[in-house]
Design an enzyme around this catalytic site. Structure first.
Site, PDB file in Angstrom:
ATOM      1  N   TYR A 147       2.233   2.896   3.365  1.00  0.00           N
ATOM      2  CA  TYR A 147       3.475   2.366   3.930  1.00  0.00           C
ATOM      3  C   TYR A 147       4.669   2.647   3.016  1.00  0.00           C
ATOM      4  CZ  TYR A 147       1.269   0.003   7.868  1.00  0.00           C
ATOM      5  OH  TYR A 147       0.610  -0.268   9.040  1.00  0.00           O
ATOM      6  N   ALA A 148       4.493   2.518   1.709  1.00  0.00           N
ATOM      7  CA  ALA A 148       5.601   2.763   0.776  1.00  0.00           C
ATOM      8  C   ALA A 148       6.140   4.182   0.931  1.00  0.00           C
ATOM      9  CB  ALA A 148       5.143   2.521  -0.657  1.00  0.00           C
ATOM     10  N   GLN A 189      -2.213  -4.869  -1.353  1.00  0.00           N
ATOM     11  CA  GLN A 189      -3.356  -5.110  -2.227  1.00  0.00           C
ATOM     12  C   GLN A 189      -3.066  -6.293  -3.136  1.00  0.00           C
ATOM     13  OE1 GLN A 189      -4.493  -2.483  -5.614  1.00  0.00           O
ATOM     14  NE2 GLN A 189      -6.457  -2.350  -4.550  1.00  0.00           N
ATOM     15  N   THR A 236       2.117 -15.290   3.835  1.00  0.00           N
ATOM     16  CA  THR A 236       3.235 -14.767   4.622  1.00  0.00           C
ATOM     17  C   THR A 236       3.745 -13.511   3.922  1.00  0.00           C
ATOM     18  OG1 THR A 236       3.832 -16.914   5.535  1.00  0.00           O
ATOM     19  CG2 THR A 236       5.563 -15.245   5.490  1.00  0.00           C
ATOM     20  N   LEU A 237       3.876 -12.445   4.679  1.00  0.00           N
ATOM     21  CA  LEU A 237       4.264 -11.135   4.167  1.00  0.00           C
ATOM     22  C   LEU A 237       5.656 -10.775   4.665  1.00  0.00           C
ATOM     23  CD1 LEU A 237       0.941  -9.431   5.315  1.00  0.00           C
ATOM     24  CD2 LEU A 237       1.455 -10.165   2.974  1.00  0.00           C
ATOM     25  N   GLU A 238       6.511 -10.316   3.773  1.00  0.00           N
ATOM     26  CA  GLU A 238       7.824  -9.813   4.171  1.00  0.00           C
ATOM     27  C   GLU A 238       7.745  -8.296   4.104  1.00  0.00           C
ATOM     28  OE1 GLU A 238      11.662  -8.108   3.901  1.00  0.00           O
ATOM     29  OE2 GLU A 238      10.547  -8.391   2.045  1.00  0.00           O
ATOM     30  N   LYS A 275       0.841  -1.199   0.000  1.00  0.00           N
ATOM     31  CA  LYS A 275       0.000   0.000   0.000  1.00  0.00           C
ATOM     32  C   LYS A 275       0.878   1.253   0.000  1.00  0.00           C
ATOM     33  CE  LYS A 275      -3.896   0.201   2.114  1.00  0.00           C
ATOM     34  NZ  LYS A 275      -4.836   0.304   0.987  1.00  0.00           N
ATOM     35  N   SER A 276       0.411   2.274  -0.686  1.00  0.00           N
ATOM     36  CA  SER A 276       1.199   3.500  -0.815  1.00  0.00           C
ATOM     37  C   SER A 276       1.421   4.190   0.530  1.00  0.00           C
ATOM     38  CB  SER A 276       0.539   4.459  -1.803  1.00  0.00           C
ATOM     39  OG  SER A 276      -0.735   4.853  -1.343  1.00  0.00           O
TER      40      SER A 276
END
EC number: 3.5.4.13
Length: 184
Positions: free
Chosen positions: A110-111, A152, A131-133, A107-108
């Protein structure tokens, strides 16, 4: 390979269990948004985190991964150290149809804070928690908020059905639950 719209995502989630739990409309007030969007689904990060630490001066080796390189935390707010990363998982459990490939983008919100989310594509007939890194590329600690939007998912429908799916190959991450470390 067309990208699938909200109507298709809603139908697949409600009739085939493609996304559970499924949030019909985007939730935005006071939180980082999550839920159904025009051509995707904004998933939430669960409150389970594995935060990378290098107290033992370890070498990161995907073939011989040392689980002691992580500190486990169950928390509403995860602090990721500067220039480090954490593993987490989605709140949602996904079941991918045989003729669909899913890609994930951070998501922008956080980016724009220097946090990058990386997920490999969800292959046809894969299912599980994703699982998310989460990489903190900044020289400062960064916060991630559990149970709010993090990334997303975009659903791409193939022109035909694949010959061999992830389930057919008995993939090593099939039906994973919780945060899953590298496997060989």
């Amino acid at each position: 390979m067309p990208i699938m719209p909200d109507t298709w995502i809603r139908e697949m989630a409600t009739t085939k269990g493609m996304i559970e739990p499924f949030t019909e409309a985007q939730k935005r007030e006071g939180v980082i948004s999550y839920g159904l969007s025009s051509y995707g689904y904004d998933a939430r990060v669960a409150d389970e985190f594995k935060i990378f630490t290098n107290v033992d001066n370890a070498i990161v080796d995907p073939k011989q991964f040392d689980a002691t390189s992580f500190v486990d935390r169950k928390t509403d707010v995860c602090i990721i150290p500067a220039n480090s990363f954490a593993l987490a998982r989605t709140v949602e459990y996904f079941r991918i149809p045989r003729d669909v490939l899913v890609i994930c983008l951070g998501k922008s919100t956080y980016a724009r804070c220097g946090l990058i989310v990386n997920v490999t594509p969800l292959e046809p007939e894969w299912e599980g928690h994703v699982t998310l890194e989460i990489s903190n590329t900044t020289p400062l600690p960064a916060k991630v908020y559990a149970n709010e939007g993090l990334c997303q998912f975009l659903f791409l429908k193939g022109e035909g059905t694949c010959e061999v799916s992830y389930a057919d190959r008995a993939g090593k991450y099939m039906r994973q639950r919780g945060v899953t470390l590298p496997r060989l």
